[in-house]
Scaffold this motif. Sequence first.
Motif, PDB file in Angstrom:
ATOM      1  N   LEU A 779       4.130  17.835 110.290  1.00 42.88           N
ATOM      2  CA  LEU A 779       4.469  18.775 111.372  1.00 42.88           C
ATOM      3  C   LEU A 779       3.262  19.629 111.767  1.00 42.88           C
ATOM      4  O   LEU A 779       3.056  19.932 112.939  1.00 42.88           O
ATOM      5  CB  LEU A 779       5.659  19.670 110.965  1.00 42.88           C
ATOM      6  N   ALA A 780       2.456  20.010 110.756  1.00 39.23           N
ATOM      7  CA  ALA A 780       1.241  20.786 111.055  1.00 39.23           C
ATOM      8  C   ALA A 780       0.291  19.949 111.913  1.00 39.23           C
ATOM      9  O   ALA A 780      -0.315  20.457 112.872  1.00 39.23           O
ATOM     10  CB  ALA A 780       0.548  21.197 109.753  1.00 39.23           C
ATOM     11  N   ILE A 781       0.196  18.651 111.605  1.00 42.27           N
ATOM     12  CA  ILE A 781      -0.666  17.758 112.402  1.00 42.27           C
ATOM     13  C   ILE A 781      -0.127  17.654 113.824  1.00 42.27           C
ATOM     14  O   ILE A 781      -0.869  17.787 114.800  1.00 42.27           O
ATOM     15  CB  ILE A 781      -0.749  16.358 111.740  1.00 42.27           C
ATOM     16  N   PHE A 782       1.197  17.427 113.952  1.00 36.14           N
ATOM     17  CA  PHE A 782       1.804  17.311 115.286  1.00 36.14           C
ATOM     18  C   PHE A 782       1.551  18.574 116.103  1.00 36.14           C
ATOM     19  O   PHE A 782       1.259  18.518 117.292  1.00 36.14           O
ATOM     20  CB  PHE A 782       3.316  17.081 115.174  1.00 36.14           C
ATOM     21  N   GLU A 783       1.687  19.727 115.423  1.00 36.75           N
ATOM     22  CA  GLU A 783       1.536  21.012 116.130  1.00 36.75           C
ATOM     23  C   GLU A 783       0.114  21.156 116.678  1.00 36.75           C
ATOM     24  O   GLU A 783      -0.101  21.521 117.839  1.00 36.75           O
ATOM     25  CB  GLU A 783       1.883  22.165 115.165  1.00 36.75           C
TER      26      GLU A 783
END
Length: 971
Positions: A779-783
Amino acid sequence: MACQSVAAVMDEQALLGLNPNADARYRQRAMAYFEQLKESQDAWEVCAEALAKGIYSDDHVKFFCFQVLEHQIKFRHCSLSAVQQQLIRETLMKWLQFQLMNTQPEKAFIRNKAAQVFALTFVMEYLTLWPKFFFDILSLVGLNPHGVDIYLRTLMAIDAEVVDRDILHTPEETRRNTLIKDSMREQCIPSLVESWFQILQTYQQSHPELTCQCLEVVGAYVSWIDLNLIANDRFVNLLLSQMSMEELREEACDCLFEIVNKGMDPVDKTKLVESLCQVLQSAGFFNVEQEEDVDFLAKFSRLVNGMGQSLVLSWTKLAKTGNVKDAAETLQAVEAKVPLLLQLLVHEDDDISANIVGFCYEYLHVLKQLPQLTDQQKANIEAIMLAVMKKLTYDDEYNFENEGEDEAMFVEYRKQLKMLLDRLAQVSPELLLEAVRRVFTNTMQNWQTAPFMEVEVAIRLLYMLGEALPAAHGAHFSGDTAKTSALQDMMRTLVSCGVSSYQHTSVALEFFETVVRYDKFFIVEPQHIPGVLMAFLDHRGLRHNSPKVRSRVAYLFSRFIKTLHKHMNAFVEDILTRIQDLLELTPPENGFPALLTSDDQLFMFEAAGILIVNSESPVERKQALMRSLLTPLMDAFRLLLAKLPQETEEERQTALADCLSHAVGFASRTSKAFSNKQTVKQCGCTEVYRDCLQAFLPALSCPVQRSVLRSSVRSFLHRMIICMEEEVLPFVPAASEHMLKDCEAKDLQEFIPLISQITAKFKRQVSPFLQQIFMPLVLAIFEVLARPAEENDQTAALEKQMLRRSYFSFIQTIAGSGMNEVMANQGAENMERIVFTIIQGAVDFPDPIAQKTCFIILTKLVELWGGKDGIVGFPDFIYKHIVPACFLAPLKPTFDLSDAQTVLVLSECALTLKMIHLKRGLEFIQFLQQEYLPSLQVAPEISQELCQVLQQPDVKVLKNYIKAFFQRGKL
């Protein structure tokens, strides 16, 4: 009236913008006007008229007019009418006529541009419309100096367009240029050569600059015209007479160099060089020591080098074809040049010496090939050796503390001399060893009174023998007894004669460099280790007054310790005590300049670690020593970390963060001492490194200077995963949590390899942790990837691309490590989202490196979940998304099948299809034939062909077929 009509037609306001000092508005208008004139069918004709009638006196306007003409000839010549082409020819000839009448020549930049335009016109029209180009120009110019100048500049511009090998040409241009040269040889070269002779003869006294230009032209053209036109008594005598004229001699020398360099039959070349040498020698040019003009001598040295290399090349060709008689005569000619070679090689001016190195190198190569050397040849080898040794010596002017351009040039020149020394070693290793030994021994006997340059070069020669007389893995002190005993004697002298105390940085550096190059000597004679260790540790080495010496010695000390750690046991604690102050972390507010930089200290910590880990002390003692090494770092780290958030000044914050980073780096560097034989656990050091982790990890939650701190702690964790094995695992979850907070693309990109390293190393052991961190990381990567960025921000785009690659690599590591439960346990919705990103990566982003990884992942997922016992609903996903991805990605316009990386993507794509067939069998073939391929309008026979290839066992056949399939599909 004509003047007024042209002035009216040309945009006078725009012309004002041609002046470099004009304001931006006028300059823009000038640019727009230039574009307008370039593209117009006939507006450019006003420029031709302006030049032909000499209407403008402003240099910038004249230059502008030539630029417009240049564009027409270069890019629009074919579309010009015959009348317009005739206009260009007439314009050029009228302009040239003006030059003959002018009392003052045009500025050089205008003459150069005019010459370019003449040359371009020549290239376009000589073979068709203007075969009398040179005849017309020469008839008009005669021997008028202004005209001759333009003629010579035009010849050089033609050389650049037609002959210059450094300029890349299309095959068509190359063919055209060959035709031009052939045609010139037939039609006009003899007339041109005659004109050059007349110019050289007429202007050598009155216009030396024109004569020099003409010599340059001869030098340029001689490579492709009939040499007999130039290499004849009349021409060569003229050139030789100009070798004696101060203003012409350098260019005459260059011209002769080009004549000598021309490719030709080896016997003829030898005759040419020899006849030239005889004349030069009888004219007194070989008396080098009487010549004071160093610039001329540099050119002369280049000429002799050219003659020497030409003779060597002739000898090689003749020896290869078995022409014994001529080869012997050529070798004799080479040998006859050696006295001159030696005079130039040993000349005090390094440029003169450097210019002859090529001939010297090749002469030695000739000697290497001879079955037996004569006494004279042996004497030549010895003379070259002495010359090289002399020239390796620094001069008084060399500035060791502030090295500039001159110093850099001498370092480069030394590299050339080193090549000669290496070649000498191949020709006669015994002679070289003996010569170095003689120089070294004599110098070391009197080092106290000898000048620094003699002492430095004596040690340098010993150092250079290490590469000149190579030994496997540096084993210089075993094997060949003559070499071994000579080197051993010299090393014994070096370390025992006291020369390490010589007060000059160059000697100090050379001493330590040589000690470390021959560190295996101390295994043979370990009694010298204490003395050398003291030199490293006192004012001669690590405490030398020169920072340059201290810095280099820190690195050399770590290498010395690394090689000889088995012989250090008796000195370990003494060394650690003596270097204790060099291992202190220097806080920024200290104010005192440190003896070593932080980079130098890294080597000191590494050496300290090696000493402790490899000592024969009991485990408890090793543990205590390592703790005393690392505790000051931990204590200082805690203090500085507490200070950092309170600091408000940016500069002070940066200094503190750097200092904290250094502390972590030093601790990390000590761990390089551990190995499979000496692990952290076996040395009893697990606890102290665990303490380091506890001290350093809080830095991850520091609100300021996040990037520097995270980077250094992350590197430390990488090291600890290698050294501490599973002992590091309890620290990973908390560290990961901190590193995922408020992160940038670069942070994540650097964090992913850490998780991948843990995954690859510990596999099932870390499965629970991975299941827990997987979605937060994803999720951190997607964000970060979803954050908007400016359209032209190349840095942000590149960072996102690198992060995307890292993300796919991470998924590949998880999928490939046999822990499919990590992804399977993330819930159906998350799971689907992740797999969709992989489909997207395979198809939508034109990045072959990422696409290849995505297809590898898809193949793995099909293998894991695509069979009968796979995840429910996954076969449906294969048909809806994975199969289309395998066809849509290669059909994209950005998918370049001529690119090697992209072809690798296609191979992986083929493997994905193969895996689907392996898991789904006939069902997949039917889906392709009945549903999917018809939807792409693939012909039934091609569809059947593809399905047949898919069912074959040979994957290579499939890969080749798939490439052909998509090449057809893209037509």
